[in-house]
Design an enzyme around this catalytic site. Structure first.
Site, PDB file in Angstrom:
ATOM      1  N   GLU A 241       0.833  -1.198   0.000  1.00 26.79           N
ATOM      2  CA  GLU A 241       0.000   0.000   0.000  1.00 26.79           C
ATOM      3  C   GLU A 241       0.867   1.247   0.000  1.00 26.79           C
ATOM      4  OE1 GLU A 241      -2.348   0.242   3.710  1.00 26.79           O
ATOM      5  OE2 GLU A 241      -0.933  -1.208   4.529  1.00 26.79           O
ATOM      6  N   LYS A 243       2.704   4.571   1.150  1.00 25.61           N
ATOM      7  CA  LYS A 243       3.209   5.120   2.407  1.00 25.61           C
ATOM      8  C   LYS A 243       2.839   6.597   2.408  1.00 25.61           C
ATOM      9  CE  LYS A 243       7.288   5.477   5.340  1.00 25.61           C
ATOM     10  NZ  LYS A 243       6.906   6.747   5.916  1.00 25.61           N
ATOM     11  N   ARG A 248       1.303   9.346  12.287  1.00 22.97           N
ATOM     12  CA  ARG A 248       0.753   8.089  12.752  1.00 22.97           C
ATOM     13  C   ARG A 248      -0.261   8.342  13.856  1.00 22.97           C
ATOM     14  NH1 ARG A 248       3.517   3.102  12.733  1.00 22.97           N
ATOM     15  NH2 ARG A 248       1.995   1.421  12.922  1.00 22.97           N
ATOM     16  N   ARG A 263       1.504   8.795  18.132  1.00 28.23           N
ATOM     17  CA  ARG A 263       2.563   7.780  18.180  1.00 28.23           C
ATOM     18  C   ARG A 263       3.257   7.772  19.538  1.00 28.23           C
ATOM     19  NH1 ARG A 263       6.692   6.837  13.337  1.00 28.23           N
ATOM     20  NH2 ARG A 263       8.132   5.503  14.419  1.00 28.23           N
ATOM     21  N   GLU A 291      -2.921   6.612   9.605  1.00 29.37           N
ATOM     22  CA  GLU A 291      -2.143   7.843   9.425  1.00 29.37           C
ATOM     23  C   GLU A 291      -3.116   9.007   9.277  1.00 29.37           C
ATOM     24  OE1 GLU A 291       1.207   7.448   9.325  1.00 29.37           O
ATOM     25  OE2 GLU A 291       2.052   9.085   8.143  1.00 29.37           O
ATOM     26  N   PHE A 330      -5.195   1.598   8.169  1.00 29.92           N
ATOM     27  CA  PHE A 330      -4.527   0.485   7.485  1.00 29.92           C
ATOM     28  C   PHE A 330      -4.410  -0.785   8.312  1.00 29.92           C
ATOM     29  CE2 PHE A 330      -1.027   3.643   8.369  1.00 29.92           C
ATOM     30  CZ  PHE A 330      -0.457   2.992   9.454  1.00 29.92           C
ATOM     31  N   ARG A 413      10.528  -3.300  15.147  1.00 28.13           N
ATOM     32  CA  ARG A 413      10.919  -2.962  13.780  1.00 28.13           C
ATOM     33  C   ARG A 413      11.538  -4.231  13.245  1.00 28.13           C
ATOM     34  NH1 ARG A 413      11.424   2.118  12.082  1.00 28.13           N
ATOM     35  NH2 ARG A 413      11.671   3.031  14.135  1.00 28.13           N
ATOM     36  N   LYS A 419       9.320  -0.447   4.635  1.00 30.77           N
ATOM     37  CA  LYS A 419       8.975   0.810   3.976  1.00 30.77           C
ATOM     38  C   LYS A 419       9.958   1.041   2.846  1.00 30.77           C
ATOM     39  CE  LYS A 419      11.431   3.189   7.652  1.00 30.77           C
ATOM     40  NZ  LYS A 419      11.352   3.936   8.875  1.00 30.77           N
TER      41      LYS A 419
END
Ligand code: AMP
Length: 548
Positions: A241, A243, A248, A263, A291, A330, A413, A419
């Site tokens: 999708e 970015k 966020r 965030r 987002e 998302f 992560r 990304k």
């Protein structure tokens, strides 16, 4: 509080994570049932449970509070700060050296500290600042220097750097002999490490209920370089999708009441009233990740537009009309009483699509599934790159590529979300000033202020402190010390000789720097000993990048 201070020192003095976990586990196990929740909260570096709101005791209040308890003057503070690079360490020194004004020291318990912090968080209205200062002074009056050090570090949030919640999760698992994954999951559902500590102790982890109204941590993505081999992608299904270049946020609805969290896990509902209004009254309870974007006519507006909204806590009608926002959803983390983070993305996405909540202000992020046959071949590479270009053409930053089978892993992560971005460009800048860093870096010059050229002048354009290795920083510290032009406290103006390559996200107009521009998220890519300051980038280049 003495035991907590000693634990913090012991944890700071060992590099071994296993040993840290053992130390924290021992500490948690040793607590009276009524204090376990507080101990776990403090160990995660927080002065208060997430739900208790912000403490709002700032540096100047802490100093004023300290001055009520021990005598010192400004130069003592500056010297102590220079020695430590952090306020907690500095205050411990002042407490050690200065004459104590209070004659009586009641032993300071963590229960007393927690209840005082809770009281401080509840102060409101005029006089709240003074009241918080007095409460903090009350704690300092009973504190030993070591306790004072960690009281300050709890308040400033500094402890959270060394004491990650993940460490406390593992420590709770070890202390009460529970699987770490069960502790982790319960924490994600309930959001409150103190509550989870009690559930772990009582063997009731599966009963953690979803705490709607409290934020769940955010999952992070790892970068993949555009134009590379995409070796990070493994065989399997991915969701691809756009970015989006916004901020966020997490949207929640509980019994028709909307919540939005940033965030940094703050409740920001009041700042985005149009999104909240669109969700109010929704018939399903849910938690969605997404987002926030400045959004008009089905398209994201540039980040610059969004920024005017970010600076305003409660936007007025005019601003709401000129910069309308939408939430681009998302992911789905919970629906009704089901916590979905263990479920694969493929299922979470399916359920997200069916959510009865979508409108112009709450939009479903579009995307498509992609089957990757690793290693990625030329055909797939060009497919990915053309999707990337399409995303850029839609005004977005790049692509997100998410493994269909992956769970939602807050705070991680990993190799589940990628990304794909392309660095806009880099700039070669001249270091004009340097500062001592903080924490481990408090004795090296690790914070660089850098500039670009305009005719024969150098104009500052930003500041960065990440990217170089410890060895490079140490070597350059020596150089800067020998080439200092003037010094103000911890900041040194240095001869403009060192060129560094800086990567960044975008260039923005800014009154903060002499150039009139600022780089968003600047990072030092490398030193450029091959370049002289006369070869550094120019203001014209910066100006051109700002138009992108
Ligand atoms: P970065 O800020 O470069 O580390 O990239 C990760 C960020 O991308 C996330 O924190 C989100 O704010 C943002 N983002 C934009 N679009 C998406 C998306 N479709 N899925 C996940 N994250 C996204």
């Amino acid at each position: 509080m003495r035991e907590f201070g000693e634990l913090c020192e012991a944890v700071a003095n060992t590099a071994s994570r296993t040993q840290k976990v053992r130390l924290v586990a021992g500490y948690l196990k040793s607590h009276a049932p009524s204090e376990l929740a507080i101990a776990a909260t403090f160990c995660s570096g927080r002065p208060l449970p997430v739900s208790a709101g912000a403490l709002r005791i700032g540096g100047s209040q802490m100093l004023a509070a300290a001055a009520r308890v021990v005598a010192f003057d400004d130069s003592d503070v500056a010297k102590a700060y220079d020695r430590h690079g952090d306020f907690g360490g500095a205050l411990a020194d002042l407490m050690e050296a200065g004459p104590q004004r209070s004659l009586f020291h009641a032993p300071l318990t963590i229960a007393k500290v927690a209840s005082t912090f809770a009281q401080a968080a509840r102060c409101s209205g005029s006089g709240a600042t003074r009241a918080r200062e007095a409460l903090f002074a009350g704690l300092l009056a009973d504190a030993t220097p070591l306790e004072a050090k960690y009281l300050v570090k709890l308040v400033t949030g500094e402890l959270r750097m060394g004491f990650k919640e993940a460490l406390v999760v593992d420590a709770l698992a070890a202390a009460f002999d529970r699987p770490a994954k069960d502790v982790r999951r319960a924490l994600m559902a309930s959001g409150d490490i103190g509550e989870v500590a009690e559930l772990a102790r009582d063997d009731r982890l599966p009963s953690a209920t979803i705490a709607y109204g409290k934020p769940v941590g955010f999952m992070l993505a790892s970068p993949i370089t555009f134009g590379g081999r995409y070796a990070e992608l493994e065989d399997g299904e991915y969701f691809v999708e756009d970015k989006f270049d916004g901020i966020r946020a997490q949207a929640q609805v509980k019994d028709g009441q909307p919540f939005l969290f940033s965030r940094r896990l703050n409740d920001v509902t009041i700042s985005y009233p149009e999104v909240a209004a669109a969700l109010r009254g929704c018939s399903t309870n849910f938690i969605a990740d997404g987002e926030l974007l400045a959004w008009r006519d089905g398209r994201a507006l540039p980040f610059k537009s969004l920024q005017t909204r970010l600076s305003r806590v409660a936007p007025d009608a005019e601003l709401l009309a000129s910069v309308p926002l939408s939430f681009m959803a998302f992911d789905l983390l919970a629906e009704q009483d089901e916590f979905l983070i263990d479920h694969p993305l493929a299922e979470r996405r399916r359920r997200l699509e069916r959510l009865p909540a979508f409108s112009d202000q709450f939009v479903l992020s579009p995307g498509t599934w992609l089957r990757v046959n690793a290693p990625v071949d030329d055909l797939q590479r060009s497919d990915l790159e053309s999707r990337f270009s399409a995303a850029r053409a839609r005004g977005n930053e790049g692509l997100m590529i998410k493994a269909a089978a992956s769970g939602y892993l807050p705070g991680r992560r990993g190799r589940q979300w990628f990304k794909l971005k392309r660095e806009l460009a880099t700039l070669d800048c001249v270091v004009v000033a340097v500062e001592y860093g903080h924490g481990k870096r408090n004795s090296v010059l690790s914070d660089y202020t850098f500039a670009v050229r305009n005719d024969d002048k150098l104009l500052t354009v930003g500041k960065a402190y990440s990217g170089l290795t410890d060895v490079e920083i140490a070597e350059k510290t020596q150089w800067f010390l020998q080439h200092t032009v003037s010094r103000r406290g911890r900041r040194l103006i240095v001869e403009p000789e060192i060129v560094v390559e800086i990567a960044f996200d975008i260039v923005q107009p800014s009154s903060l720097h002499e150039s009139g521009f600022a780089l968003r998220f600047p990072r030092i890519v490398r030193l450029r000993p091959d370049k002289s300051p006369t070869e550094a980038s120019t203001l014209d280049e910066v100006r051109a990048l700002a138009q992108h």
